[in-house]
Design a protein around this motif. Structure first.
Motif, PDB file in Angstrom:
ATOM      1  N   ASN A 164       0.824  -1.219   0.000  1.00 43.03           N
ATOM      2  CA  ASN A 164       0.000   0.000   0.000  1.00 43.03           C
ATOM      3  C   ASN A 164       0.853   1.262   0.000  1.00 43.03           C
ATOM      4  OD1 ASN A 164      -2.574  -1.370   0.105  1.00 43.03           O
ATOM      5  ND2 ASN A 164      -2.119  -1.844   2.249  1.00 43.03           N
ATOM      6  N   CYS A 165       1.924   1.232  -0.778  1.00 41.05           N
ATOM      7  CA  CYS A 165       2.820   2.371  -0.885  1.00 41.05           C
ATOM      8  C   CYS A 165       2.859   2.891  -2.318  1.00 41.05           C
ATOM      9  CB  CYS A 165       4.237   1.990  -0.441  1.00 41.05           C
ATOM     10  SG  CYS A 165       4.385   1.766   1.350  1.00 41.05           S
ATOM     11  N   TYR A 166       3.252   4.142  -2.450  1.00 46.82           N
ATOM     12  CA  TYR A 166       3.275   4.815  -3.742  1.00 46.82           C
ATOM     13  C   TYR A 166       4.494   4.429  -4.570  1.00 46.82           C
ATOM     14  CZ  TYR A 166       2.893   8.851  -6.962  1.00 46.82           C
ATOM     15  OH  TYR A 166       2.769   9.671  -8.061  1.00 46.82           O
ATOM     16  N   GLU A 167       5.620   4.204  -3.891  1.00 39.68           N
ATOM     17  CA  GLU A 167       6.862   3.975  -4.618  1.00 39.68           C
ATOM     18  C   GLU A 167       7.811   3.110  -3.797  1.00 39.68           C
ATOM     19  OE1 GLU A 167       8.484   3.419  -7.083  1.00 39.68           O
ATOM     20  OE2 GLU A 167       9.208   5.288  -8.017  1.00 39.68           O
ATOM     21  N   ALA A 168       8.732   2.464  -4.497  1.00 35.79           N
ATOM     22  CA  ALA A 168       9.807   1.701  -3.876  1.00 35.79           C
ATOM     23  C   ALA A 168      11.121   2.453  -4.085  1.00 35.79           C
ATOM     24  CB  ALA A 168       9.894   0.302  -4.484  1.00 35.79           C
ATOM     25  N   ILE A 169      11.775   2.814  -3.002  1.00 35.99           N
ATOM     26  CA  ILE A 169      13.092   3.458  -3.081  1.00 35.99           C
ATOM     27  C   ILE A 169      14.139   2.358  -3.138  1.00 35.99           C
ATOM     28  CG2 ILE A 169      14.748   4.945  -1.914  1.00 35.99           C
ATOM     29  CD1 ILE A 169      12.391   6.406  -0.631  1.00 35.99           C
TER      30      ILE A 169
END
Length: 288
Positions: A164-169
């Protein structure tokens, strides 16, 4: 009717088909660009076409059209599809040839495809900020080429979605590189820090706009490698991309960035970025 471009021809999108032996389909042997459209105008188009040309040169594909020809075609495509706010996606592959890993010998014409998509600005996220995860960077070592080979990026983005996150760093060992489809910036003591535009990241068009804005606003910048520890200890963190603009990051791997709200330097850069859009494309109907 929706329209697409196939090798310079404007077609009904449903009729724009490529051969099953196109090397983009079989090998990912090609490059692409995604260009933002605001008010029916292509934002930073010249910069995108210059990057496209660099990517083609790096994989030894001769551009099938000049940048001027591409500009005319893409604007015709935007007009035909009555696109006000969205994106243009375009890609160029090496072309159609019997399957063989080595480049085909002579007589193969690169294949150009392009289409449009309506896509609103992510205003809610730009205001509130987004959550991210961390993941090991498993991509190849020529991330500066905007290649069609995106499986590692897809896996990282799906990991973010699953959480449920916008992006993967992404990071290589302890060194942060970039997001799965974005560049990453940290701010510490008023200094903006971001990975240098070398072979380990994609040289972002939006990133370059932001760096120019930092110079105009007299915000100090360091283009250098930074660590996971620096990331976790940053005063502010944000990401940038064609579709995400200047996106505040408020959480990383379950931990809040400072007080969990977008910071003042990020807000200042968002304002400057919106002004750049206005200067190139006209007044925005909605602002952050």
């Amino acid at each position: 009717m929706a329209y697409a471009i196939l090798n310079g021809k404007m077609l009904d999108r449903a009729e724009a088909k490529v051969d099953m032996e196109d090397r983009g389909y079989q090998f990912g042997d090609g490059v692409y660009e995604v260009i933002r459209v605001y008010n029916g105008k292509l934002f930073t188009l010249d910069e995108h076409l210059e990057r496209l040309e660099r990517s083609l040169t790096n994989i030894s594909i001769k551009p099938p059209f000049t940048n001027q020809e591409l500009t005319e075609m893409l604007y015709q495509l935007v007009e035909k599809n009555n696109l006000e706010t969205g994106i243009v996606y375009m890609q160029i592959t090496r072309g159609v040839a019997p399957r063989n890993h080595a480049f085909p010998s002579g007589g193969v014409t690169p294949c150009l495809t392009a289409y449009t998509k309506e896509l609103a600005r992510p205003l809610a996220q730009l205001k509130s900020g987004v959550k991210t995860i961390l993941t090991e960077d498993i991509r190849w070592l020529r991330c500066d080429i905007k290649s069609l080979n995106l499986l590692a990026n897809v896996l990282a983005k799906q990991k973010a979605a699953d959480n449920n996150c916008y992006e993967a760093i992404q990071h290589r060992g302890h060194e942060v590189t970039e997001g799965s489809s974005s560049n990453v910036f940290i701010i510490k003591n008023g200094v903006v820090i971001t990975h240098p535009s070398d072979q380990l990241i994609l040289k972002g068009i939006t990133k370059d706009v932001i760096l120019k804005q930092c110079e105009s606003l007299q915000i100090p910048v360091e283009e250098r490698v930074f660590s996971l520890d620096e990331l976790s200890g940053a005063d502010e963190v944000f990401l940038s991309s064609t579709t995400s603009e200047v996106m505040p990051i408020i959480e990383i791997a379950g931990n809040s960035v400072k007080d969990g709200n977008p910071g003042p330097v990020t807000r200042k850069l968002q304002e400057a970025f919106e002004q750049e859009i206005v200067e190139q494309c006209g007044e925005l109907k909605q602002s952050i």
